[in-house]
Design an enzyme around this catalytic site. Structure first.
Site, PDB file in Angstrom:
ATOM      1  N   HIS A 262      64.859  17.089  49.817  1.00 13.48           N
ATOM      2  CA  HIS A 262      63.739  17.324  48.899  1.00 13.48           C
ATOM      3  C   HIS A 262      63.415  18.801  48.735  1.00 13.48           C
ATOM      4  O   HIS A 262      62.714  19.175  47.803  1.00 13.48           O
ATOM      5  CB  HIS A 262      62.522  16.566  49.424  1.00 13.48           C
TER       6      HIS A 262
ATOM      7  N   GLY B 148      52.701  18.038  50.847  1.00 16.14           N
ATOM      8  CA  GLY B 148      52.595  17.593  52.232  1.00 16.14           C
ATOM      9  C   GLY B 148      51.508  18.273  53.033  1.00 16.14           C
ATOM     10  O   GLY B 148      51.037  19.365  52.676  1.00 16.14           O
TER      11      GLY B 148
ATOM     12  N   ASN C  93      56.533  26.786  51.704  1.00 10.15           N
ATOM     13  CA  ASN C  93      57.543  26.241  50.795  1.00 10.15           C
ATOM     14  C   ASN C  93      58.523  27.286  50.287  1.00 10.15           C
ATOM     15  O   ASN C  93      59.664  26.951  49.948  1.00 10.15           O
ATOM     16  CB  ASN C  93      56.871  25.573  49.600  1.00 10.15           C
TER      17      ASN C  93
ATOM     18  N   ARG D 169      53.664  23.858  60.582  1.00  7.74           N
ATOM     19  CA  ARG D 169      53.001  22.962  59.640  1.00  7.74           C
ATOM     20  C   ARG D 169      51.809  22.261  60.293  1.00  7.74           C
ATOM     21  O   ARG D 169      50.768  22.066  59.663  1.00  7.74           O
ATOM     22  CB  ARG D 169      54.005  21.927  59.095  1.00  7.74           C
TER      23      ARG D 169
END
Length: 283
Positions: free
Chosen positions: A262, A39, A47, A186
């Site tokens: 996810h 991403g 992560n 992010r």
């Protein structure tokens, strides 16, 4: 005191790339390499920030920003070869063999390593990879999954609002894990490197951001022990992909987690850390 980004940050020059990574744990301990997903704004730290310190109690932990992400070198889709980059990183760090832990795109790289560079891989651990380019990342009707649509939209508009939607589709417990703070983090990471965003979108427009996949047939011949972890509620890559991998890998086991999207390593960090520690230590 908890380890911070700055505590663990370093850059490593390999044969072809400069790769930024986080590193923690004893240099003489077994190596565990954590490979992030695809991403916008993704990095080894974003992560795996909840996993690096716990795993470093037993292992030498390396969480790179793969080429094309984070603070590592930009690459076009044609230039990008994350399996080769991972092997070059091991070479530069003086590591003969490592356990590879890969989320999503990182899981695809991990499975490529197991089939193309098996002598460098001691253990395979994946969380939510596809099992092949088509229709493995797609819905049964042939379109992109809900999560992939949101991910590509966030590459096109890497705003905090887009990142909020992205973190929501990545997680089951959105109230706890899809925070405004994470979305802002992010967005800021993506904004620092517009070249990464442009390269990803260029590759996506010309046939897909991941151009090199592992071979399912080749997986059948590997004896590397594999731990497959998947969220039952994954809206990016359906858990049936891991069932396919389980059927192909001889020495594999699957942990399917309810109330998990996810990012199993984020939403179930304590259990994930225990699973990985036991699996690498006991196999």
């Amino acid at each position: 005191m908890a380890l911070t980004y700055d505590d663990t940050s370093r850059s490593v020059r390999t044969a072809d790339w400069t790769i930024h990574c986080q590193e923690a744990g004893p240099k003489d301990a077994p190596a565990v390499v954590l490979l992030h997903g695809s991403g916008p704004g993704a990095t080894g730290w974003s992560n795996f920030k909840t996993n690096i310190e716990p795993l470093s109690a037993r292992f030498r932990v390396i969480a790179p920003d793969m080429p094309g992400w984070g603070e590592s070198d930009p690459v076009t889709t044609e230039e990008r070869d994350h399996a080769k980059a991972a092997v070059q990183l091991l070479d530069a760090l003086g590591i003969e063999k490592a356990a590879f832990v890969g989320n999503s795109m990182g899981g695809i790289t991990t499975l490529r390593l197991a089939t193309e560079y098996p002598e460098r891989v001691s253990h395979v651990i994946t969380m939510g990879p596809g099992s092949g380019p088509r229709p493995k990342l797609l819905t049964p009707g042939g379109g992109l999954s809900e999560g992939m649509k949101v991910l590509v939209a966030a590459y096109r508009d890497p705003s905090a609002a887009s990142m909020k939607r992205l973190t929501e589709v990545m997680t089951y417990d959105t109230a706890r894990f899809a925070t405004d703070e994470l979305a802002a983090e992010r967005a800021a990471s993506a904004a620092r490197h517009p070249e990464h965003l442009a390269n990803y979108l260029d590759g996506f427009a010309r046939g897909g951001a991941i151009r090199r996949w592992f071979s399912l047939d080749a997986l059948e011949s590997t004896d590397i022990p594999a731990l497959l972890i998947h969220g039952r509620d994954d809206r990016v890559v359906h858990f049936e992909n891991s069932l396919t991998l389980l059927a192909r890998i001889r020495d594999a086991r699957l942990v399917l987690l309810n109330r998990c999207g996810h990012w199993a390593q984020v939403e179930h960090a304590d259990e994930f850390n225990r699973l990985v520690t036991a699996f690498v230590a006991d196999n």
